[in-house]
Write a protein that holds these residues in place. Structure first.
Motif, mmCIF file in Angstrom:
data_model
loop_
_atom_site.group_PDB
_atom_site.id
_atom_site.type_symbol
_atom_site.label_atom_id
_atom_site.label_comp_id
_atom_site.label_asym_id
_atom_site.label_seq_id
_atom_site.Cartn_x
_atom_site.Cartn_y
_atom_site.Cartn_z
ATOM 1 N N PHE A 97 0.847 -1.256 -0.174
ATOM 2 C CA PHE A 97 0.024 0.268 0.081
ATOM 3 C C PHE A 97 1.032 1.300 -0.056
ATOM 4 O O PHE A 97 0.394 2.309 -0.438
ATOM 5 C CB PHE A 97 -0.996 -0.127 1.247
ATOM 6 N N GLU A 144 -6.960 7.733 -7.320
ATOM 7 C CA GLU A 144 -8.021 7.105 -6.601
ATOM 8 C C GLU A 144 -8.193 5.637 -7.337
ATOM 9 O O GLU A 144 -8.463 4.452 -6.558
ATOM 10 C CB GLU A 144 -9.148 7.642 -6.861
ATOM 11 N N ILE A 148 -5.417 3.261 -6.107
ATOM 12 C CA ILE A 148 -5.493 3.157 -4.671
ATOM 13 C C ILE A 148 -6.680 1.957 -4.874
ATOM 14 O O ILE A 148 -6.376 0.836 -4.139
ATOM 15 C CB ILE A 148 -6.272 4.195 -3.894
ATOM 16 N N ARG A 192 -9.281 2.214 6.080
ATOM 17 C CA ARG A 192 -9.841 3.300 6.496
ATOM 18 C C ARG A 192 -9.077 3.939 7.276
ATOM 19 O O ARG A 192 -8.748 5.216 7.562
ATOM 20 C CB ARG A 192 -11.130 3.316 7.232
ATOM 21 N N ASN A 193 -8.209 3.260 8.446
ATOM 22 C CA ASN A 193 -7.152 3.696 9.216
ATOM 23 C C ASN A 193 -6.055 4.274 8.173
ATOM 24 O O ASN A 193 -5.344 5.313 8.737
ATOM 25 C CB ASN A 193 -6.552 2.706 9.868
ATOM 26 N N LEU A 194 -5.925 4.158 6.964
ATOM 27 C CA LEU A 194 -4.790 4.723 5.997
ATOM 28 C C LEU A 194 -5.384 6.101 5.407
ATOM 29 O O LEU A 194 -4.633 6.650 4.671
ATOM 30 C CB LEU A 194 -4.226 3.549 5.050
ATOM 31 N N GLY A 195 -6.641 6.197 5.700
ATOM 32 C CA GLY A 195 -7.237 7.293 4.902
ATOM 33 C C GLY A 195 -7.794 7.201 3.795
ATOM 34 O O GLY A 195 -8.435 8.278 3.072
ATOM 35 N N PHE A 196 -8.179 5.860 3.397
ATOM 36 C CA PHE A 196 -9.062 5.745 2.168
ATOM 37 C C PHE A 196 -10.177 4.802 2.739
ATOM 38 O O PHE A 196 -10.223 4.552 3.704
ATOM 39 C CB PHE A 196 -8.211 5.141 1.030
ATOM 40 N N GLY A 197 -11.157 4.297 1.623
ATOM 41 C CA GLY A 197 -12.096 3.431 1.827
ATOM 42 C C GLY A 197 -13.426 4.105 2.581
ATOM 43 O O GLY A 197 -14.104 3.664 3.176
ATOM 44 N N ALA A 198 -13.427 5.378 2.065
ATOM 45 C CA ALA A 198 -14.653 6.070 2.653
ATOM 46 C C ALA A 198 -15.845 6.224 1.696
ATOM 47 O O ALA A 198 -16.791 6.973 1.626
ATOM 48 C CB ALA A 198 -14.436 7.554 2.903
ATOM 49 N N MET A 211 -15.357 6.986 -1.601
ATOM 50 C CA MET A 211 -15.199 8.279 -2.526
ATOM 51 C C MET A 211 -14.444 7.858 -3.662
ATOM 52 O O MET A 211 -14.493 8.942 -4.625
ATOM 53 C CB MET A 211 -14.687 9.538 -1.775
ATOM 54 N N GLY A 212 -13.714 6.948 -3.637
ATOM 55 C CA GLY A 212 -12.939 6.535 -4.915
ATOM 56 C C GLY A 212 -13.473 6.658 -6.102
ATOM 57 O O GLY A 212 -13.244 7.319 -6.965
ATOM 58 N N ASP A 248 -8.365 13.991 7.916
ATOM 59 C CA ASP A 248 -7.729 12.723 8.223
ATOM 60 C C ASP A 248 -8.126 11.770 7.116
ATOM 61 O O ASP A 248 -7.524 10.543 6.907
ATOM 62 C CB ASP A 248 -7.917 12.148 9.438
ATOM 63 N N MET A 249 -9.260 12.229 6.271
ATOM 64 C CA MET A 249 -9.707 11.258 5.126
ATOM 65 C C MET A 249 -9.196 11.729 3.971
ATOM 66 O O MET A 249 -9.601 12.708 3.209
ATOM 67 C CB MET A 249 -11.225 11.284 5.381
ATOM 68 N N MET A 250 -8.040 10.930 3.310
ATOM 69 C CA MET A 250 -7.496 11.427 1.913
ATOM 70 C C MET A 250 -8.768 11.517 0.811
ATOM 71 O O MET A 250 -8.273 12.581 -0.062
ATOM 72 C CB MET A 250 -6.203 10.736 1.641
ATOM 73 N N LEU A 269 -3.217 12.212 10.141
ATOM 74 C CA LEU A 269 -2.760 10.815 9.539
ATOM 75 C C LEU A 269 -1.350 11.098 9.176
ATOM 76 O O LEU A 269 -0.948 11.932 8.440
ATOM 77 C CB LEU A 269 -3.645 10.396 8.435
ATOM 78 N N ASN A 283 1.023 8.696 6.955
ATOM 79 C CA ASN A 283 1.582 7.549 6.162
ATOM 80 C C ASN A 283 1.776 8.288 4.798
ATOM 81 O O ASN A 283 1.505 9.366 4.622
ATOM 82 C CB ASN A 283 0.735 6.451 5.968
#
Lengths: 139, 118
Positions: free
Chosen positions: A15, A48, A51, A101-107, A109-110, B33-35, B52, B54
């Motif tokens: 990732f 996006e 990812i 989600r902890n990495l800032g994605f998966g909301a 919105m991609g 925090d949400m990219m 965040l 990373n």
């Protein structure tokens, strides 16, 4: 034949490397003198998509074709496919695992972001076979 | 407001970034925090405030042509992140303030952007 064709293999296992292809494309487009607004649209849509490939499909291949009137991006993977494309296109709908989600994605919105920044987008997906996303940004 | 002002207002520590970048004018910022949310709204934001840590934070800012990332609550990026940021000519800052306070301080000091759609 396009003016320029770029191909990148996206590594699905790491990732931290996701986005390297998009970053490389951005750099190439800038060196070609493509307008900054178009570059940003391509970069965000591609990022996006890249990812998504890493999160959902264990990587894949990105092809970028540069023509005088448009930039065409083809993202092809052999992942699990999208069962309900209409649902996947909804903002906030996500099947990504919590660690993403902890990495800032998966909301969720991609895909909406990819549609938002491309001037034309098509998704071809078969469950168990894979997904191909075509995106165009007009110049 | 310049990057130099951001450093002063937020009592920020400079993690990396050439001093020549400190005079870059910034007119808008984004705190998240949400990219994917950051990527959803292109408004010429030049500063990203985030908790965040990373490498995707650096890449997101790069895609958005941002010049400065502020890590809140004193969070520190690792060497790999710093290396990527240096290649992108980005300024990385660490502020002891929390997200809410850091955003408030910048807003109060004039970093308000256009916000026609707010």
């Amino acid at each position: 034949m396009s003016m320029l064709n770029l191909t990148y293999e996206v590594d699905g296992d790491d990732f931290t490397r996701a986005g390297e292809a998009s970053s490389a494309v951005k750099k190439r487009l800038r060196s070609l003198g493509i307008p900054p607004e178009a570059i940003r649209k391509v970069a965000i849509a591609l990022y996006e998509g890249e990812i998504n490939m890493v999160i959902h499909a264990n990587g894949g291949t990105i092809d970028v074709a540069v023509d005088p009137d448009k930039i065409t991006m083809t993202l092809k993977d052999t992942g699990k496919g999208i069962a309900d494309i209409k649902k996947a296109m909804q903002e906030g709908y996500s099947t990504a695992p919590d660690e993403v989600r902890n990495l800032g994605f998966g909301a969720g919105m991609g895909l909406p972001n990819m549609k938002k920044y491309s001037d034309h987008m098509e998704i071809d997906s078969t469950v168990g076979v894979g997904t191909t996303v075509y995106m165009e940004v007009y110049l | 407001m310049t990057v130099r002002d951001v450093i002063r207002i937020l009592d920020a520590k400079v993690i990396c970034g050439d001093e020549s970048l400190f005079d870059v004018e910034v007119s808008d910022a984004c705190g998240s925090d949400m990219m994917s949310d950051v990527l959803a709204f292109v408004k010429n934001q030049a500063v990203l405030l985030t908790g965040l840590v990373n490498v995707q934070v650096i890449r997101t800012a790069d895609m958005m042509d941002m010049v400065c990332i502020v890590f809140v609550r004193g969070k520190m990026p690792d060497e790999d992140m710093i290396a990527v940021a240096k290649r992108k000519d980005m300024v990385l800052l660490a502020t002891p303030h929390r997200m809410y306070t850091a955003c408030g301080l910048l807003w109060q000091n004039g970093l308000k952007g256009e916000h026609k759609d707010a």
